[in-house]
Scaffold this motif. Structure first.
Motif, PDB file in Angstrom:
ATOM      1  N   VAL A  94      39.183  41.174  38.069  1.00 45.72           N
ATOM      2  CA  VAL A  94      37.767  41.211  38.457  1.00 45.72           C
ATOM      3  C   VAL A  94      37.364  39.888  39.111  1.00 45.72           C
ATOM      4  CG1 VAL A  94      35.404  41.315  37.591  1.00 45.72           C
ATOM      5  CG2 VAL A  94      37.105  42.945  36.771  1.00 45.72           C
ATOM      6  N   ARG A  95      37.777  38.768  38.525  1.00 42.02           N
ATOM      7  CA  ARG A  95      37.457  37.467  39.123  1.00 42.02           C
ATOM      8  C   ARG A  95      38.046  37.353  40.525  1.00 42.02           C
ATOM      9  NH1 ARG A  95      38.627  35.723  33.779  1.00 42.02           N
ATOM     10  NH2 ARG A  95      40.721  35.030  34.399  1.00 42.02           N
ATOM     11  N   LEU A  96      39.283  37.838  40.683  1.00 39.66           N
ATOM     12  CA  LEU A  96      39.920  37.805  42.005  1.00 39.66           C
ATOM     13  C   LEU A  96      39.145  38.689  42.989  1.00 39.66           C
ATOM     14  CD1 LEU A  96      42.314  37.065  43.875  1.00 39.66           C
ATOM     15  CD2 LEU A  96      43.528  39.046  42.939  1.00 39.66           C
ATOM     16  N   ALA A  97      38.759  39.895  42.557  1.00 40.38           N
ATOM     17  CA  ALA A  97      38.017  40.796  43.432  1.00 40.38           C
ATOM     18  C   ALA A  97      36.693  40.179  43.866  1.00 40.38           C
ATOM     19  CB  ALA A  97      37.785  42.127  42.719  1.00 40.38           C
ATOM     20  N   GLN A  98      36.016  39.534  42.946  1.00 41.52           N
ATOM     21  CA  GLN A  98      34.741  38.891  43.285  1.00 41.52           C
ATOM     22  C   GLN A  98      34.957  37.736  44.245  1.00 41.52           C
ATOM     23  OE1 GLN A  98      33.565  38.070  39.234  1.00 41.52           O
ATOM     24  NE2 GLN A  98      32.199  39.864  39.140  1.00 41.52           N
ATOM     25  N   GLN A  99      36.016  36.997  44.041  1.00 46.02           N
ATOM     26  CA  GLN A  99      36.336  35.880  44.931  1.00 46.02           C
ATOM     27  C   GLN A  99      36.641  36.370  46.344  1.00 46.02           C
ATOM     28  OE1 GLN A  99      39.632  33.484  43.516  1.00 46.02           O
ATOM     29  NE2 GLN A  99      40.072  32.723  45.564  1.00 46.02           N
ATOM     30  N   LEU A 100      37.356  37.491  46.437  1.00 42.63           N
ATOM     31  CA  LEU A 100      37.755  38.031  47.740  1.00 42.63           C
ATOM     32  C   LEU A 100      36.659  38.874  48.385  1.00 42.63           C
ATOM     33  CD1 LEU A 100      41.382  39.183  46.824  1.00 42.63           C
ATOM     34  CD2 LEU A 100      40.745  37.155  48.148  1.00 42.63           C
ATOM     35  N   GLY A 101      35.674  39.282  47.589  1.00 50.48           N
ATOM     36  CA  GLY A 101      34.622  40.154  48.112  1.00 50.48           C
ATOM     37  C   GLY A 101      35.086  41.582  48.318  1.00 50.48           C
ATOM     38  N   THR A 102      36.017  42.052  47.485  1.00 52.58           N
ATOM     39  CA  THR A 102      36.514  43.417  47.644  1.00 52.58           C
ATOM     40  C   THR A 102      35.521  44.423  47.092  1.00 52.58           C
ATOM     41  OG1 THR A 102      37.702  43.266  45.551  1.00 52.58           O
ATOM     42  CG2 THR A 102      38.923  42.703  47.532  1.00 52.58           C
ATOM     43  N   HIS A 103      35.595  45.656  47.616  1.00 49.58           N
ATOM     44  CA  HIS A 103      34.673  46.717  47.197  1.00 49.58           C
ATOM     45  C   HIS A 103      34.997  47.241  45.812  1.00 49.58           C
ATOM     46  CE1 HIS A 103      33.196  50.905  46.883  1.00 49.58           C
ATOM     47  NE2 HIS A 103      32.162  50.446  47.549  1.00 49.58           N
ATOM     48  N   HIS A 104      36.294  47.470  45.534  1.00 43.49           N
ATOM     49  CA  HIS A 104      36.665  47.973  44.209  1.00 43.49           C
ATOM     50  C   HIS A 104      38.122  47.669  43.892  1.00 43.49           C
ATOM     51  CE1 HIS A 104      37.907  51.567  46.639  1.00 43.49           C
ATOM     52  NE2 HIS A 104      38.880  51.628  45.755  1.00 43.49           N
ATOM     53  N   ILE A 105      38.450  47.821  42.620  1.00 43.45           N
ATOM     54  CA  ILE A 105      39.826  47.735  42.122  1.00 43.45           C
ATOM     55  C   ILE A 105      40.228  49.118  41.649  1.00 43.45           C
ATOM     56  CG2 ILE A 105      41.382  46.687  40.422  1.00 43.45           C
ATOM     57  CD1 ILE A 105      39.291  44.434  40.111  1.00 43.45           C
ATOM     58  N   GLU A 106      41.470  49.503  41.954  1.00 43.38           N
ATOM     59  CA  GLU A 106      42.009  50.772  41.469  1.00 43.38           C
ATOM     60  C   GLU A 106      43.332  50.486  40.747  1.00 43.38           C
ATOM     61  OE1 GLU A 106      42.042  54.905  43.573  1.00 43.38           O
ATOM     62  OE2 GLU A 106      43.883  53.870  44.185  1.00 43.38           O
ATOM     63  N   LEU A 107      43.372  50.786  39.449  1.00 45.28           N
ATOM     64  CA  LEU A 107      44.600  50.629  38.660  1.00 45.28           C
ATOM     65  C   LEU A 107      45.180  52.003  38.402  1.00 45.28           C
ATOM     66  CD1 LEU A 107      43.512  47.992  35.969  1.00 45.28           C
ATOM     67  CD2 LEU A 107      44.461  47.594  38.255  1.00 45.28           C
ATOM     68  N   ARG A 108      46.362  52.260  38.926  1.00 48.44           N
ATOM     69  CA  ARG A 108      47.002  53.573  38.785  1.00 48.44           C
ATOM     70  C   ARG A 108      47.937  53.533  37.582  1.00 48.44           C
ATOM     71  NH1 ARG A 108      48.111  54.853  45.271  1.00 48.44           N
ATOM     72  NH2 ARG A 108      45.893  54.865  45.843  1.00 48.44           N
ATOM     73  N   GLN A 109      47.323  53.711  36.419  1.00 50.74           N
ATOM     74  CA  GLN A 109      48.034  53.559  35.156  1.00 50.74           C
ATOM     75  C   GLN A 109      48.755  54.836  34.736  1.00 50.74           C
ATOM     76  OE1 GLN A 109      47.078  49.602  34.559  1.00 50.74           O
ATOM     77  NE2 GLN A 109      48.250  50.850  33.120  1.00 50.74           N
ATOM     78  N   GLY A 110      49.840  54.629  34.012  1.00 51.59           N
ATOM     79  CA  GLY A 110      50.532  55.762  33.423  1.00 51.59           C
ATOM     80  C   GLY A 110      50.060  56.087  32.026  1.00 51.59           C
ATOM     81  N   SER A 111      49.177  55.260  31.456  1.00 48.80           N
ATOM     82  CA  SER A 111      48.733  55.501  30.089  1.00 48.80           C
ATOM     83  C   SER A 111      47.326  54.939  29.914  1.00 48.80           C
ATOM     84  CB  SER A 111      49.691  54.850  29.083  1.00 48.80           C
ATOM     85  OG  SER A 111      49.794  53.455  29.337  1.00 48.80           O
ATOM     86  N   LEU A 112      46.718  55.245  28.777  1.00 53.95           N
ATOM     87  CA  LEU A 112      45.375  54.760  28.480  1.00 53.95           C
ATOM     88  C   LEU A 112      45.343  53.247  28.323  1.00 53.95           C
ATOM     89  CD1 LEU A 112      44.233  57.440  25.880  1.00 53.95           C
ATOM     90  CD2 LEU A 112      43.056  56.936  28.038  1.00 53.95           C
ATOM     91  N   LEU A 113      44.230  52.651  28.724  1.00 50.05           N
ATOM     92  CA  LEU A 113      43.992  51.233  28.536  1.00 50.05           C
ATOM     93  C   LEU A 113      42.700  51.032  27.748  1.00 50.05           C
ATOM     94  CD1 LEU A 113      44.691  49.559  32.018  1.00 50.05           C
ATOM     95  CD2 LEU A 113      46.109  49.434  29.975  1.00 50.05           C
ATOM     96  N   THR A 292      34.078  48.606  40.331  1.00 52.45           N
ATOM     97  CA  THR A 292      33.393  48.561  41.621  1.00 52.45           C
ATOM     98  C   THR A 292      32.459  47.359  41.667  1.00 52.45           C
ATOM     99  OG1 THR A 292      31.671  50.047  40.809  1.00 52.45           O
ATOM    100  CG2 THR A 292      33.519  51.049  41.975  1.00 52.45           C
ATOM    101  N   SER A 293      32.337  46.760  42.830  1.00 53.63           N
ATOM    102  CA  SER A 293      31.545  45.541  42.977  1.00 53.63           C
ATOM    103  C   SER A 293      30.065  45.791  42.743  1.00 53.63           C
ATOM    104  CB  SER A 293      31.757  44.941  44.371  1.00 53.63           C
ATOM    105  OG  SER A 293      31.386  45.879  45.379  1.00 53.63           O
ATOM    106  N   ASN A 294      29.608  47.012  43.028  1.00 57.25           N
ATOM    107  CA  ASN A 294      28.191  47.326  42.859  1.00 57.25           C
ATOM    108  C   ASN A 294      27.900  48.110  41.586  1.00 57.25           C
ATOM    109  OD1 ASN A 294      29.280  49.798  43.500  1.00 57.25           O
ATOM    110  ND2 ASN A 294      28.199  50.032  45.461  1.00 57.25           N
ATOM    111  N   GLY A 295      28.938  48.289  40.753  1.00 55.07           N
ATOM    112  CA  GLY A 295      28.747  49.037  39.517  1.00 55.07           C
ATOM    113  C   GLY A 295      28.544  50.520  39.720  1.00 55.07           C
TER     114      GLY A 295
END
Length: 335
Positions: A94-113, A292-295
């Protein structure tokens, strides 16, 4: 740098929640093929790696750019020894995404987090347990499926190769992707995988009348044979080359003492999902997490999205040469 990379790969090799897609060599593949910036985050405790999260920064046609773990391949996301390490990696992302100004992060997980991020469960992983006795696999198939495979065996041939057969695989793959309405990855993507993972790449081909008509790109990952890309020429459906391909790969894996054949992921209840079910796989719902950056709501950039369906239909009717020329540029700009 080399020491940190070695620590990363030792963790990936030893942790059951990690797989070949977490290997550090994918960084050079994504950067060299698509020009994407990669950010490989590690959680450490007393100098030892406790968790990893590979992230690829993709500039998209819809959003300015996003962070994805991982594009192109079957799985990705956080692999960690503890919930604390997993949460630390998510917070760092999240800190990296905010620093880069990205719109969202998508984690394609194989299991629950243990995350409070929105998630989707629209994808299913399918894996077939194989044994040293292929006869048990054969008897588990329906009589109809066995009949199709026997017919294909009379008309087609099955071969196993290394990276030298990538062009033959690609000749089927690019047509298959066009027919599905999906832009194709560039040939150099697979060539770079072949160079980076030369010892574990396996190309499985079914040929008919002197040309490949069904193919699978395999990666040996310990006791698991992973098949991230499986394709066929729909013009040759009557010879059942796809059924023959799946069965032959399962038989080969059993003969070579693999425990499991990973058939990759499919959209739940899609045609591909129903086809793979015929080989009696174990199924696991995948969990894709979003920040997502805008929640706002999690994005829905999938070919089964009604808003994108028309684009897929249009793409499937392009001349093959045009689709192959445009596809690598388009796919570079998709998460």
């Amino acid at each position: 740098m080399e020491q940190r990379r070695a620590q990363w790969d030792r963790f990936v090799a030893s942790h059951p929640g990690a797989c070949v897609y977490h290997d550090s060599r994918w960084k050079e593949i994504f950067e060299g093929t698509f020009g994407h910036r990669c950010h490989y985050l590690a959680a450490e405790r007393q100098g030892e790696v406790e968790g990893v999260l590979p992230l690829v920064e993709v500039r998209t046609l819809v959003f300015r750019h996003v962070l994805v773990s991982l594009p192109c391949v079957t799985y990705g996301g956080i692999a960690a020894r503890s919930e604390d390490a997993g949460r630390a990696l998510a917070q760092a992302a999240v800190r990296l995404a905010q620093q880069l100004g990205t719109h969202h992060i998508e984690l394609r997980q194989g299991s629950l987090l243990p995350l409070d991020w929105p998630s989707r469960t629209h994808k299913v992983a399918l894996a077939v347990p194989v044994s040293d006795d292929p006869h048990r696999l054969w008897s588990a198939l329906s009589s109809r499926m066995r009949g199709k495979i026997r017919k294909a065996q009379r008309e087609a041939t099955f071969t196993i190769s290394g990276p030298e057969a990538i062009e033959s695989f690609y000749s089927v793959f690019c047509r298959n992707m066009r027919d599905l309405g999906t832009p194709v990855y560039p040939l150099r993507f697979f060539e770079q995988i072949g160079r980076s993972f030369q010892q574990v790449v396996r190309l499985f081909l079914v040929s008919w009348q002197g040309r490949p008509v069904a193919a699978a790109f395999g990666l040996e990952d310990g006791s698991v044979l992973r098949l991230p890309w499986i394709c066929s020429d729909y013009r040759c459906g009557g010879i059942y080359a796809t059924e023959y391909l799946y069965w032959s790969v399962l038989q080969w894996a059993a003969d070579h003492h693999f425990a499991t054949v990973d058939l990759g992921r499919s959209t739940a209840e899609s045609g591909g999902h129903r086809f793979k079910r015929q080989f009696r796989p174990q199924e696991e719902m995948l969990h894709w997490y979003y920040w997502t950056s805008n929640g706002g709501r999690a994005p829905y950039l999938s070919p089964d999205n009604p808003r994108l369906r028309w684009a897929c239909h249009l793409w499937s009717h392009l001349p093959l040469a045009v689709a192959n020329h445009l596809g690598p540029w388009v796919v570079k700009n998709l998460p």
